[in-house]
Enzyme design. Structure first.
Site, PDB file in Angstrom:
ATOM      1  N   MET A   1     -69.420 -63.089 -24.960  1.00  0.00           N
ATOM      2  CA  MET A   1     -68.868 -64.121 -23.833  1.00  0.00           C
ATOM      3  C   MET A   1     -69.046 -65.649 -24.597  1.00  0.00           C
ATOM      4  O   MET A   1     -69.926 -65.912 -24.937  1.00  0.00           O
ATOM      5  CB  MET A   1     -69.722 -63.965 -22.761  1.00  0.00           C
ATOM      6  CG  MET A   1     -69.545 -62.733 -21.862  1.00  0.00           C
ATOM      7  SD  MET A   1     -67.802 -62.324 -21.225  1.00  0.00           S
ATOM      8  CE  MET A   1     -67.343 -63.748 -20.472  1.00  0.00           C
TER       9      MET A   1
ATOM     10  N   PHE B   1     -65.419 -66.113 -13.925  1.00  0.00           N
ATOM     11  CA  PHE B   1     -64.289 -66.701 -13.650  1.00  0.00           C
ATOM     12  C   PHE B   1     -63.348 -67.125 -14.659  1.00  0.00           C
ATOM     13  O   PHE B   1     -63.890 -67.200 -15.839  1.00  0.00           O
ATOM     14  CB  PHE B   1     -64.507 -68.004 -12.808  1.00  0.00           C
ATOM     15  CG  PHE B   1     -65.464 -67.906 -11.727  1.00  0.00           C
ATOM     16  CD1 PHE B   1     -64.852 -67.585 -10.500  1.00  0.00           C
ATOM     17  CD2 PHE B   1     -66.882 -67.919 -11.706  1.00  0.00           C
ATOM     18  CE1 PHE B   1     -65.654 -67.141  -9.212  1.00  0.00           C
ATOM     19  CE2 PHE B   1     -67.672 -67.851 -10.480  1.00  0.00           C
ATOM     20  CZ  PHE B   1     -66.917 -67.504  -9.514  1.00  0.00           C
ATOM     21  N   GLY B   2     -62.081 -67.013 -14.735  1.00  0.00           N
ATOM     22  CA  GLY B   2     -61.180 -67.399 -15.486  1.00  0.00           C
ATOM     23  C   GLY B   2     -60.964 -68.856 -15.508  1.00  0.00           C
ATOM     24  O   GLY B   2     -61.501 -69.582 -14.767  1.00  0.00           O
ATOM     25  N   GLY B   3     -60.450 -69.399 -16.397  1.00  0.00           N
ATOM     26  CA  GLY B   3     -60.023 -70.693 -16.540  1.00  0.00           C
ATOM     27  C   GLY B   3     -61.494 -71.905 -16.768  1.00  0.00           C
ATOM     28  O   GLY B   3     -61.241 -73.148 -16.678  1.00  0.00           O
TER      29      GLY B   3
ATOM     30  N   GLY C   1     -56.751 -65.143 -20.587  1.00  0.00           N
ATOM     31  CA  GLY C   1     -56.423 -65.113 -19.405  1.00  0.00           C
ATOM     32  C   GLY C   1     -55.357 -66.146 -19.062  1.00  0.00           C
ATOM     33  O   GLY C   1     -54.254 -66.166 -19.156  1.00  0.00           O
TER      34      GLY C   1
ATOM     35  N   MET D   1     -68.548 -56.316 -15.390  1.00  0.00           N
ATOM     36  CA  MET D   1     -69.384 -57.148 -15.046  1.00  0.00           C
ATOM     37  C   MET D   1     -70.087 -56.736 -13.819  1.00  0.00           C
ATOM     38  O   MET D   1     -69.908 -57.417 -12.652  1.00  0.00           O
ATOM     39  CB  MET D   1     -68.958 -58.756 -15.020  1.00  0.00           C
ATOM     40  CG  MET D   1     -68.375 -58.976 -16.339  1.00  0.00           C
ATOM     41  SD  MET D   1     -67.301 -60.688 -16.270  1.00  0.00           S
ATOM     42  CE  MET D   1     -65.601 -59.555 -16.018  1.00  0.00           C
TER      43      MET D   1
ATOM     44  N   MET E   1     -65.962 -57.251 -11.506  1.00  0.00           N
ATOM     45  CA  MET E   1     -66.989 -58.057 -10.952  1.00  0.00           C
ATOM     46  C   MET E   1     -67.440 -57.370  -9.563  1.00  0.00           C
ATOM     47  O   MET E   1     -66.624 -57.092  -8.768  1.00  0.00           O
ATOM     48  CB  MET E   1     -66.341 -59.408 -10.850  1.00  0.00           C
ATOM     49  CG  MET E   1     -65.803 -59.835 -12.301  1.00  0.00           C
ATOM     50  SD  MET E   1     -65.686 -61.590 -12.072  1.00  0.00           S
ATOM     51  CE  MET E   1     -64.704 -61.979 -13.363  1.00  0.00           C
TER      52      MET E   1
ATOM     53  N   HIS F   1     -63.828 -54.486 -18.723  1.00  0.00           N
ATOM     54  CA  HIS F   1     -65.134 -55.448 -18.968  1.00  0.00           C
ATOM     55  C   HIS F   1     -65.736 -55.142 -17.751  1.00  0.00           C
ATOM     56  O   HIS F   1     -65.484 -55.890 -16.645  1.00  0.00           O
ATOM     57  CB  HIS F   1     -64.542 -56.783 -19.305  1.00  0.00           C
ATOM     58  CG  HIS F   1     -65.602 -57.790 -19.372  1.00  0.00           C
ATOM     59  ND1 HIS F   1     -65.450 -59.081 -19.441  1.00  0.00           N
ATOM     60  CD2 HIS F   1     -67.349 -57.655 -19.541  1.00  0.00           C
ATOM     61  CE1 HIS F   1     -66.710 -59.645 -19.520  1.00  0.00           C
ATOM     62  NE2 HIS F   1     -67.504 -58.760 -19.743  1.00  0.00           N
TER      63      HIS F   1
ATOM     64  N   SER G   1     -56.093 -61.079 -20.199  1.00  0.00           N
ATOM     65  CA  SER G   1     -57.096 -60.836 -18.966  1.00  0.00           C
ATOM     66  C   SER G   1     -56.262 -60.951 -17.979  1.00  0.00           C
ATOM     67  O   SER G   1     -55.664 -61.864 -17.242  1.00  0.00           O
ATOM     68  CB  SER G   1     -58.288 -61.795 -18.836  1.00  0.00           C
ATOM     69  OG  SER G   1     -58.713 -61.569 -17.871  1.00  0.00           O
TER      70      SER G   1
ATOM     71  N   ASP H   1     -64.316 -63.433 -25.388  1.00  0.00           N
ATOM     72  CA  ASP H   1     -63.678 -63.707 -24.070  1.00  0.00           C
ATOM     73  C   ASP H   1     -64.255 -64.929 -23.236  1.00  0.00           C
ATOM     74  O   ASP H   1     -65.364 -65.126 -23.171  1.00  0.00           O
ATOM     75  CB  ASP H   1     -64.292 -62.335 -23.317  1.00  0.00           C
ATOM     76  CG  ASP H   1     -63.694 -62.420 -22.030  1.00  0.00           C
ATOM     77  OD1 ASP H   1     -62.887 -63.088 -21.480  1.00  0.00           O
ATOM     78  OD2 ASP H   1     -64.227 -61.334 -21.127  1.00  0.00           O
ATOM     79  N   GLY H   2     -63.196 -65.767 -23.099  1.00  0.00           N
ATOM     80  CA  GLY H   2     -63.636 -66.950 -22.271  1.00  0.00           C
ATOM     81  C   GLY H   2     -63.152 -68.271 -22.885  1.00  0.00           C
ATOM     82  O   GLY H   2     -63.714 -68.568 -24.031  1.00  0.00           O
ATOM     83  N   GLY H   3     -62.082 -68.877 -22.321  1.00  0.00           N
ATOM     84  CA  GLY H   3     -61.560 -70.065 -22.865  1.00  0.00           C
ATOM     85  C   GLY H   3     -60.867 -70.096 -24.025  1.00  0.00           C
ATOM     86  O   GLY H   3     -60.526 -71.172 -24.514  1.00  0.00           O
TER      87      GLY H   3
ATOM     88  N   HIS I   1     -56.690 -56.435 -20.655  1.00  0.00           N
ATOM     89  CA  HIS I   1     -58.187 -56.727 -20.278  1.00  0.00           C
ATOM     90  C   HIS I   1     -58.479 -56.724 -18.869  1.00  0.00           C
ATOM     91  O   HIS I   1     -57.776 -57.585 -18.235  1.00  0.00           O
ATOM     92  CB  HIS I   1     -58.598 -57.879 -20.988  1.00  0.00           C
ATOM     93  CG  HIS I   1     -59.950 -58.414 -20.922  1.00  0.00           C
ATOM     94  ND1 HIS I   1     -60.982 -57.718 -21.644  1.00  0.00           N
ATOM     95  CD2 HIS I   1     -60.575 -59.198 -19.997  1.00  0.00           C
ATOM     96  CE1 HIS I   1     -62.345 -58.221 -21.261  1.00  0.00           C
ATOM     97  NE2 HIS I   1     -62.103 -58.894 -20.437  1.00  0.00           N
TER      98      HIS I   1
ATOM     99  N   ASP J   1     -60.947 -57.192 -15.918  1.00  0.00           N
ATOM    100  CA  ASP J   1     -62.380 -57.694 -15.436  1.00  0.00           C
ATOM    101  C   ASP J   1     -62.628 -57.039 -14.198  1.00  0.00           C
ATOM    102  O   ASP J   1     -62.214 -57.430 -13.093  1.00  0.00           O
ATOM    103  CB  ASP J   1     -62.106 -59.156 -15.386  1.00  0.00           C
ATOM    104  CG  ASP J   1     -61.981 -59.926 -16.908  1.00  0.00           C
ATOM    105  OD1 ASP J   1     -63.083 -59.359 -17.812  1.00  0.00           O
ATOM    106  OD2 ASP J   1     -61.131 -60.568 -17.084  1.00  0.00           O
TER     107      ASP J   1
HETATM  108  C1  DX5 Z   1     -64.543 -64.035 -17.312  1.00  0.00           C
HETATM  109  C2  DX5 Z   1     -63.763 -62.998 -17.771  1.00  0.00           C
HETATM  110  C3  DX5 Z   1     -62.710 -63.387 -18.781  1.00  0.00           C
HETATM  111  C4  DX5 Z   1     -61.755 -64.067 -18.208  1.00  0.00           C
HETATM  112  C5  DX5 Z   1     -61.142 -65.004 -19.095  1.00  0.00           C
HETATM  113  O1  DX5 Z   1     -65.864 -63.636 -16.818  1.00  0.00           O
HETATM  114  O2  DX5 Z   1     -64.722 -62.123 -18.329  1.00  0.00           O
HETATM  115  O3  DX5 Z   1     -61.824 -62.102 -19.103  1.00  0.00           O
HETATM  116  O4  DX5 Z   1     -60.787 -63.653 -17.355  1.00  0.00           O
HETATM  117  O5  DX5 Z   1     -60.297 -65.936 -18.786  1.00  0.00           O
HETATM  118  P1  DX5 Z   1     -59.877 -67.269 -19.310  1.00  0.00           P
HETATM  119  O6  DX5 Z   1     -59.087 -66.799 -20.577  1.00  0.00           O
HETATM  120  O7  DX5 Z   1     -58.966 -68.151 -18.426  1.00  0.00           O
HETATM  121  O8  DX5 Z   1     -61.325 -67.919 -19.959  1.00  0.00           O
HETATM  122 ZN    ZN Z   2     -63.549 -60.244 -19.427  1.00  0.00          ZN
END
Ligand code: DX5
Ligand code: ZN
Length: 258
Positions: free
Chosen positions: A171, A177-179, A227, A83, A52, A81, A23, A205-207, A48, A50
């Site tokens: 999801m 948000f990432g992280g 990400g 959002m 938003m 993706h 990501s 996707d996520g974590g 990927h 994102d």
């Molecule tokens: C969150 C995004 C993810 C995000 C993942 O809304 O859709 O793609 O970047 O980031 P990590 O891998 O850090 O959770």
């Molecule tokens: Zn994503």
């Protein structure tokens, strides 16, 4: 016609091949082309992106112009993706920009309110979602359907059964948000789909990270978005190899997805 076709499931595997999709949300946006090239050189299959809109999720990122700029610098599969509240508004722009996959949220396609997915039924297709799938396909992109953590996975089944969907995105964090921390119980939603649809691309996707991938792999996911775990690593290539290996091991283990 889509630019690139999705890889097919091999004999002896319970799912299509592992696909690692870093990501770019965790990249240095000022050096985006270089960051993407570095990831592809280190083994990334997809990129990927994102998107938003500050409405569907409480964050703003980028739109089709950035994808168009990136496309000039890479041949990689661009996995977008969305959002956003009105995913139908941006289909043509992303297709023109060179996106390969357009993944929109089922909740957004069902109507303008975040709660509109309550109107969806697991045994019948909702016309607005069907129209979105046709629109994305007609624009020459692969169709991805994404689910927020709270949305029941059964709601995507009518669209898969009608052959409208190339990939389902599950999801494993609240989008925005990432992280954030991986929600292990949400990964289990993948198993419900994998048991019924061995050839479907299922993205998580996520974590996702070396410490969480085994749970998602056991559930049957094959497309792995990460990400912070990849961009934050001193050796991103090693992280991508670990993610891939976990998926491939689970795919050939003979254990039912769970
Ligand atoms: C969150 C995004 C993810 C995000 C993942 O809304 O859709 O793609 O970047 O980031 P990590 O891998 O850090 O959770
Ligand atoms: Zn994503």
């Amino acid at each position: 016609m889509t630019r690139v076709s999705l890889p097919k499931r091999a004999e002896g595997h319970d799912r299509p091949p592992a696909i690692i999709s870093p990501s770019i949300l965790s990249s240095d946006f000022a050096r985006l082309a270089d960051e993407c090239k570095r990831m592809v050189d280190l083994g990334a299959d997809w990129l990927h992106v994102d998107v938003m809109d500050g409405h569907f999720v409480p964050n703003l990122t980028l739109g089709a112009p950035v994808v168009a700029s990136l496309r000039k610098h890479t041949d990689a599969f661009i996995d977008c993706h969305l959002m956003v509240t009105n995913p139908e508004l941006w289909v043509k722009d992303f297709a023109k920009a060179g996106a390969d996959m357009y993944t929109f949220h089922l909740e957004a396609a069902a109507g303008p309110s975040p709660d509109d997915w309550h109107n969806l039924a697991p045994d019948s297709a909702h016309q607005a979602v069907v129209d979105m799938c046709h629109g994305v396909k007609a624009a020459g992109m692969h169709v991805g359907l994404a689910l927020r953590p709270a949305t029941p996975v059964e709601l995507v089944v009518p669209y898969i059964e009608q052959g409208l969907v190339d990939m389902v995105l599950i999801m494993t964090v609240e989008p925005g948000f990432g992280g954030q921390s991986f929600m292990a119980d949400k990964a289990a939603k993948a198993a419900v789909l994998r048991r019924r649809f061995p050839d479907l691309a299922i993205q998580v996707d996520g974590g996702l990270a070396p410490s969480t991938i085994d749970r998602a792999a056991a559930a049957g996911a094959n497309v792995i978005v990460a990400g912070s775990a990849i961009f934050g690593a001193t050796d991103p290539g090693a992280v991508m190899r670990q993610l891939r290996e976990s998926v491939t091991t689970a795919a050939t283990s003979g254990k039912a997805p769970h």
